[in-house]
Scaffold this motif. Structure first.
Motif, PDB file in Angstrom:
ATOM      1  N   LEU A  23      -5.682   0.575  -3.668  1.00  0.00           N
ATOM      2  CA  LEU A  23      -6.019  -0.235  -2.506  1.00  0.00           C
ATOM      3  C   LEU A  23      -7.480  -0.672  -2.505  1.00  0.00           C
ATOM      4  CD1 LEU A  23      -4.230   1.954   0.177  1.00  0.00           C
ATOM      5  CD2 LEU A  23      -3.292   0.036  -1.118  1.00  0.00           C
ATOM      6  N   ASP A  24      -7.723  -1.826  -1.916  1.00  0.00           N
ATOM      7  CA  ASP A  24      -9.071  -2.349  -1.715  1.00  0.00           C
ATOM      8  C   ASP A  24      -9.591  -1.774  -0.403  1.00  0.00           C
ATOM      9  OD1 ASP A  24     -11.257  -3.939  -0.813  1.00  0.00           O
ATOM     10  OD2 ASP A  24     -10.522  -5.647  -1.970  1.00  0.00           O
ATOM     11  N   ARG A  25     -10.766  -1.190  -0.422  1.00  0.00           N
ATOM     12  CA  ARG A  25     -11.339  -0.534   0.760  1.00  0.00           C
ATOM     13  C   ARG A  25     -11.519  -1.503   1.933  1.00  0.00           C
ATOM     14  NH1 ARG A  25     -12.911   4.180   1.685  1.00  0.00           N
ATOM     15  NH2 ARG A  25     -12.963   4.864  -0.468  1.00  0.00           N
ATOM     16  N   GLU A  26     -11.655  -2.772   1.682  1.00  0.00           N
ATOM     17  CA  GLU A  26     -11.903  -3.764   2.736  1.00  0.00           C
ATOM     18  C   GLU A  26     -10.628  -4.355   3.324  1.00  0.00           C
ATOM     19  OE1 GLU A  26     -14.980  -4.148   3.877  1.00  0.00           O
ATOM     20  OE2 GLU A  26     -15.536  -2.634   2.401  1.00  0.00           O
ATOM     21  N   GLU A  27      -9.470  -3.912   2.885  1.00  0.00           N
ATOM     22  CA  GLU A  27      -8.189  -4.476   3.335  1.00  0.00           C
ATOM     23  C   GLU A  27      -7.322  -3.415   4.008  1.00  0.00           C
ATOM     24  OE1 GLU A  27      -7.425  -7.699   3.002  1.00  0.00           O
ATOM     25  OE2 GLU A  27      -9.147  -8.209   1.748  1.00  0.00           O
ATOM     26  N   LEU A  28      -6.433  -3.873   4.873  1.00  0.00           N
ATOM     27  CA  LEU A  28      -5.379  -3.035   5.450  1.00  0.00           C
ATOM     28  C   LEU A  28      -4.044  -3.622   5.002  1.00  0.00           C
ATOM     29  CD1 LEU A  28      -6.662  -2.402   9.076  1.00  0.00           C
ATOM     30  CD2 LEU A  28      -6.760  -0.852   7.126  1.00  0.00           C
ATOM     31  N   TYR A  29      -3.082  -2.749   4.762  1.00  0.00           N
ATOM     32  CA  TYR A  29      -1.804  -3.135   4.178  1.00  0.00           C
ATOM     33  C   TYR A  29      -0.636  -2.551   4.969  1.00  0.00           C
ATOM     34  CZ  TYR A  29      -4.891  -3.559   0.094  1.00  0.00           C
ATOM     35  OH  TYR A  29      -5.917  -3.862  -0.759  1.00  0.00           O
ATOM     36  N   THR A  30       0.496  -3.244   4.927  1.00  0.00           N
ATOM     37  CA  THR A  30       1.723  -2.655   5.460  1.00  0.00           C
ATOM     38  C   THR A  30       2.260  -1.675   4.410  1.00  0.00           C
ATOM     39  OG1 THR A  30       3.220  -4.301   4.503  1.00  0.00           O
ATOM     40  CG2 THR A  30       2.291  -4.789   6.708  1.00  0.00           C
ATOM     41  N   VAL A  31       3.149  -0.812   4.812  1.00  0.00           N
ATOM     42  CA  VAL A  31       3.748   0.124   3.862  1.00  0.00           C
ATOM     43  C   VAL A  31       4.525  -0.644   2.789  1.00  0.00           C
ATOM     44  CG1 VAL A  31       5.857   0.561   5.189  1.00  0.00           C
ATOM     45  CG2 VAL A  31       4.990   2.309   3.640  1.00  0.00           C
ATOM     46  N   TYR A  32       5.070  -1.801   3.141  1.00  0.00           N
ATOM     47  CA  TYR A  32       5.795  -2.623   2.172  1.00  0.00           C
ATOM     48  C   TYR A  32       4.845  -3.150   1.093  1.00  0.00           C
ATOM     49  CZ  TYR A  32       9.107  -2.513   6.011  1.00  0.00           C
ATOM     50  OH  TYR A  32       9.943  -2.086   7.006  1.00  0.00           O
ATOM     51  N   GLU A  33       3.655  -3.562   1.506  1.00  0.00           N
ATOM     52  CA  GLU A  33       2.666  -4.050   0.546  1.00  0.00           C
ATOM     53  C   GLU A  33       2.157  -2.916  -0.338  1.00  0.00           C
ATOM     54  OE1 GLU A  33       0.925  -7.720   3.238  1.00  0.00           O
ATOM     55  OE2 GLU A  33       0.115  -5.698   3.535  1.00  0.00           O
ATOM     56  N   ILE A  34       1.942  -1.756   0.243  1.00  0.00           N
ATOM     57  CA  ILE A  34       1.517  -0.595  -0.541  1.00  0.00           C
ATOM     58  C   ILE A  34       2.581  -0.233  -1.560  1.00  0.00           C
ATOM     59  CG2 ILE A  34       0.985   1.878  -0.432  1.00  0.00           C
ATOM     60  CD1 ILE A  34      -0.370   1.274   2.300  1.00  0.00           C
ATOM     61  N   ALA A  35       3.840  -0.267  -1.158  1.00  0.00           N
ATOM     62  CA  ALA A  35       4.940   0.048  -2.080  1.00  0.00           C
ATOM     63  C   ALA A  35       4.930  -0.900  -3.274  1.00  0.00           C
ATOM     64  CB  ALA A  35       6.276  -0.044  -1.340  1.00  0.00           C
ATOM     65  N   ARG A  36       4.691  -2.166  -3.032  1.00  0.00           N
ATOM     66  CA  ARG A  36       4.627  -3.132  -4.128  1.00  0.00           C
ATOM     67  C   ARG A  36       3.434  -2.842  -5.042  1.00  0.00           C
ATOM     68  NH1 ARG A  36       6.715  -5.786   0.198  1.00  0.00           N
ATOM     69  NH2 ARG A  36       8.391  -7.285  -0.175  1.00  0.00           N
ATOM     70  N   LEU A  37       2.273  -2.625  -4.441  1.00  0.00           N
ATOM     71  CA  LEU A  37       1.061  -2.374  -5.236  1.00  0.00           C
ATOM     72  C   LEU A  37       1.209  -1.146  -6.127  1.00  0.00           C
ATOM     73  CD1 LEU A  37      -1.628  -3.186  -2.544  1.00  0.00           C
ATOM     74  CD2 LEU A  37      -1.236  -4.445  -4.679  1.00  0.00           C
ATOM     75  N   LEU A  38       1.871  -0.111  -5.633  1.00  0.00           N
ATOM     76  CA  LEU A  38       2.071   1.093  -6.433  1.00  0.00           C
ATOM     77  C   LEU A  38       2.858   0.804  -7.706  1.00  0.00           C
ATOM     78  CD1 LEU A  38       2.844   3.806  -3.760  1.00  0.00           C
ATOM     79  CD2 LEU A  38       0.979   3.837  -5.417  1.00  0.00           C
ATOM     80  N   GLN A  39       3.680  -0.227  -7.672  1.00  0.00           N
ATOM     81  CA  GLN A  39       4.498  -0.577  -8.834  1.00  0.00           C
ATOM     82  C   GLN A  39       3.939  -1.765  -9.612  1.00  0.00           C
ATOM     83  OE1 GLN A  39       7.010   1.302  -9.875  1.00  0.00           O
ATOM     84  NE2 GLN A  39       6.569   2.685  -8.186  1.00  0.00           N
ATOM     85  N   GLY A  40       2.727  -2.215  -9.243  1.00  0.00           N
ATOM     86  CA  GLY A  40       2.117  -3.324  -9.953  1.00  0.00           C
ATOM     87  C   GLY A  40       2.662  -4.687  -9.572  1.00  0.00           C
ATOM     88  N   VAL A  41       3.287  -4.767  -8.405  1.00  0.00           N
ATOM     89  CA  VAL A  41       3.858  -6.018  -7.914  1.00  0.00           C
ATOM     90  C   VAL A  41       2.902  -6.607  -6.880  1.00  0.00           C
ATOM     91  CG1 VAL A  41       5.829  -7.004  -6.665  1.00  0.00           C
ATOM     92  CG2 VAL A  41       6.196  -5.140  -8.294  1.00  0.00           C
ATOM     93  N   GLU A  42       2.755  -7.916  -6.872  1.00  0.00           N
ATOM     94  CA  GLU A  42       1.886  -8.572  -5.894  1.00  0.00           C
ATOM     95  C   GLU A  42       2.371  -8.261  -4.475  1.00  0.00           C
ATOM     96  OE1 GLU A  42      -0.978 -10.337  -6.232  1.00  0.00           O
ATOM     97  OE2 GLU A  42      -0.882  -9.667  -8.305  1.00  0.00           O
ATOM     98  N   PRO A  43       1.459  -8.001  -3.537  1.00  0.00           N
ATOM     99  CA  PRO A  43       1.852  -7.606  -2.175  1.00  0.00           C
ATOM    100  C   PRO A  43       2.750  -8.603  -1.453  1.00  0.00           C
ATOM    101  CG  PRO A  43      -0.494  -7.277  -2.471  1.00  0.00           C
ATOM    102  CD  PRO A  43       0.013  -7.977  -3.699  1.00  0.00           C
ATOM    103  N   GLY A  44       2.582  -9.887  -1.708  1.00  0.00           N
ATOM    104  CA  GLY A  44       3.375 -10.886  -1.011  1.00  0.00           C
ATOM    105  C   GLY A  44       4.649 -11.302  -1.712  1.00  0.00           C
ATOM    106  N   GLN A  45       4.932 -10.693  -2.863  1.00  0.00           N
ATOM    107  CA  GLN A  45       6.114 -11.084  -3.624  1.00  0.00           C
ATOM    108  C   GLN A  45       7.389 -10.729  -2.869  1.00  0.00           C
ATOM    109  OE1 GLN A  45       6.087 -10.020  -7.760  1.00  0.00           O
ATOM    110  NE2 GLN A  45       8.309 -10.103  -7.904  1.00  0.00           N
ATOM    111  N   GLU A  46       8.321 -11.674  -2.832  1.00  0.00           N
ATOM    112  CA  GLU A  46       9.618 -11.430  -2.204  1.00  0.00           C
ATOM    113  C   GLU A  46      10.451 -10.507  -3.095  1.00  0.00           C
ATOM    114  OE1 GLU A  46      10.962 -12.482   0.774  1.00  0.00           O
ATOM    115  OE2 GLU A  46       8.953 -13.201   1.244  1.00  0.00           O
ATOM    116  N   LEU A  47      11.116  -9.557  -2.469  1.00  0.00           N
ATOM    117  CA  LEU A  47      11.996  -8.640  -3.184  1.00  0.00           C
ATOM    118  C   LEU A  47      13.327  -8.566  -2.466  1.00  0.00           C
ATOM    119  CD1 LEU A  47       9.519  -5.673  -3.735  1.00  0.00           C
ATOM    120  CD2 LEU A  47      10.181  -7.401  -5.416  1.00  0.00           C
TER     121      LEU A  47
END
Length: 87
Positions: A23-47
């Protein structure tokens, strides 16, 4: 049902990254965005819902395990997710 180890060609170490690596210290994320980032997927990507559920199955325990690293902000409305970020 359990399967024999020899059924699998590629066995890897089970590792999770630290929140600061994801995570970037200057940003806040939804749990859905965090889940994507953990897997190397862009936060806004549709799944599709099934994939998103699998990613959440990994993200939620990871967040609980690292709960001391997070702050959260209340959602703007009752039907929206909250936001999480680094302390």
């Amino acid at each position: 049902m359990p399967r024999p180890r020899e059924d699998f060609e590629d066995l890897r170490a089970f590792e999770f990254r630290d929140p600061e690596e994801v995570l970037d210290r200057e940003e806040l994320y939804t749990v859905y965005e965090i889940a994507r980032l953990l897997q190397g997927v862009e936060p806004g990507q549709e799944l599709d819902p099934e994939t998103e559920n699998v990613l959440l199955d990994w993200a939620i325990p990871w967040m609980l395990d690292h709960s001391e690293s997070f702050v959260f902000a209340e959602p703007e409305a009752d039907d929206q997710p909250g936001y999480y970020g680094l302390k």
